[in-house]
Design an enzyme around this catalytic site. Sequence first.
Site, short mmCIF file in Angstrom:
data_model
loop_
_atom_site.label_atom_id
_atom_site.label_comp_id
_atom_site.label_asym_id
_atom_site.label_seq_id
_atom_site.Cartn_x
_atom_site.Cartn_y
_atom_site.Cartn_z
N ALA A 173 6.77 -0.99 6.78
CA ALA A 173 5.46 -1.28 6.22
C ALA A 173 4.49 -0.10 6.20
CB ALA A 173 4.82 -2.44 6.99
N PRO A 181 2.49 3.33 5.71
CA PRO A 181 1.12 3.18 6.22
C PRO A 181 0.35 1.98 5.67
CG PRO A 181 1.13 4.84 4.51
CD PRO A 181 2.56 4.39 4.66
N GLY A 182 1.03 1.07 4.96
CA GLY A 182 0.40 -0.21 4.67
C GLY A 182 -0.10 -0.45 3.27
N GLY A 183 0.22 0.41 2.32
CA GLY A 183 -0.24 0.20 0.96
C GLY A 183 0.25 -1.11 0.37
N LYS A 184 1.53 -1.39 0.57
CA LYS A 184 2.08 -2.63 0.01
C LYS A 184 1.77 -3.83 0.90
CE LYS A 184 5.65 -0.09 -2.47
NZ LYS A 184 5.23 1.22 -1.93
N ASP A 196 7.23 -1.67 11.49
CA ASP A 196 7.58 -0.27 11.31
C ASP A 196 7.98 0.32 12.66
OD1 ASP A 196 7.10 1.66 8.73
OD2 ASP A 196 7.10 2.81 10.60
N ASP A 253 10.85 -1.51 1.32
CA ASP A 253 10.49 -0.23 0.70
C ASP A 253 11.20 0.83 1.52
OD1 ASP A 253 9.34 1.86 -0.63
OD2 ASP A 253 7.28 1.43 -0.04
N CYS A 257 10.92 5.27 -3.59
CA CYS A 257 10.24 6.27 -4.42
C CYS A 257 11.22 7.40 -4.72
CB CYS A 257 8.97 6.78 -3.74
SG CYS A 257 9.21 7.44 -2.07
#
EC number: 2.1.1.176
Length: 435
Positions: A256, A258-261, A279, A324, A377
């Site tokens: 998770a 740094p938490g953007g999603k 995480d 992710d 990514c």
Amino acid sequence: MAKSANTRIIATSVLVRVLDQGRSLTGVLPPAMAHLPAREQAFTQTLCYGVVRWLPRLDYLVQKLLHKPLRARDRDLYALLLLGLYQLTELGIPSYAALSETVNAAENLGKPWAKKMLNGTLRAYLRNETALQAQVATHEAAHTAHPQWLLDTIRHSWPDHWPQIITANNNHPPLSLRINRLQNNRENYLRELRRNDIKAWPIPHTESGVILEQPRQVTTLPGFLKGQISVQDGAGQRAVPLLALAPGQRVLDACAAPGGKTSHILELEPQLATLLALDLDATRLGRLENNLKRLQLKAEVIQGNALQPDAWWDGIPFDRILLDAPCSGSGVIRRHPDIKVLRRESDILPLAVLQKRLLSALWPLLAPGGMLLYCTCSILPIENERQIHEFLLSHPEGQERPLEVPWGLPQTVGRQLLTGTEELDGFYYACLEKR
């Protein structure tokens, strides 16, 4: 110490740590320049990111210009040469200023004897610029500013698209924002930006995405400190809506930080039964918790290893899992040009093995009828469509949920965004349902 020299000394120390110690720019640059005024911070960042972005080309020129290799203890002088050449070749700084400030920096490094060498080398470039740039044009790694292995891998993976990807990797990325829909909406926020004379426009195929014409310090943007916006590329913003969230679901964000999603999940569906943000990295989890606090959102945050669910899972299956996955980062080189320096060809297979292990470890946590969204990514098929294709072959109870979206390149499984398409990062997405 003169201010101009100060920025170059700091940039030199940062570059040595990145090039020789394998540290990331995002890790070493902010604390190194924290005491500088904002304008000098911006210039220091420009120097460091620029040198790393164009390193294969700059290093080629250094090797052409030096009569003999520098000693190992003079890596700071090597970094200074890179800085000088970057200013002459890419920044458009007047040559007399670039030369004098770079040469004088040797004094501040305690190596005044090197001033003659630096001056002579940089002037040799200016005298022979046309011939040297002609040689650059015939050398693939220097011309494309990519390590040869990475260039070959991208070209092999995308024979029809690799020039676009290479060009995008060398361009400066835009500043993209996601509006926190629990506090504002895109139309209102765009009006607010216009009132502040900030030009911006919507990111296509996103509900809350905005892209700014000119990057700027995000903390100065309207509503940032109040939690109205987050920084997130449009490619990342297209991931969470694919989860098809609904009230009452149990959701796991498996990698998770740094938490953007994580925050995007909560903004899209605030009525979840559970959102577990997991995480392994405690420092990055701290950033996640700070982001949630700023955005006025709440999740169950746990430090744990996604490969070892028995240590943190309560045994209740999840309706949705977001993986992710850790990856090569080959789709975000324009944002993190130090990937060109830090990533090795030998890293790719171990990353693919880790992704496979993560999929296998998390799949049993998914409820029957539930869905796992796998994304990276990366633009490398071994981490993306080949990874998911092989997973489905070994897990017959799994099936792809086709992505009915008007963007991305359809793959054997999932969809791929290539770097630079619609001004976005490179990203891969695949939705897997458990029968």
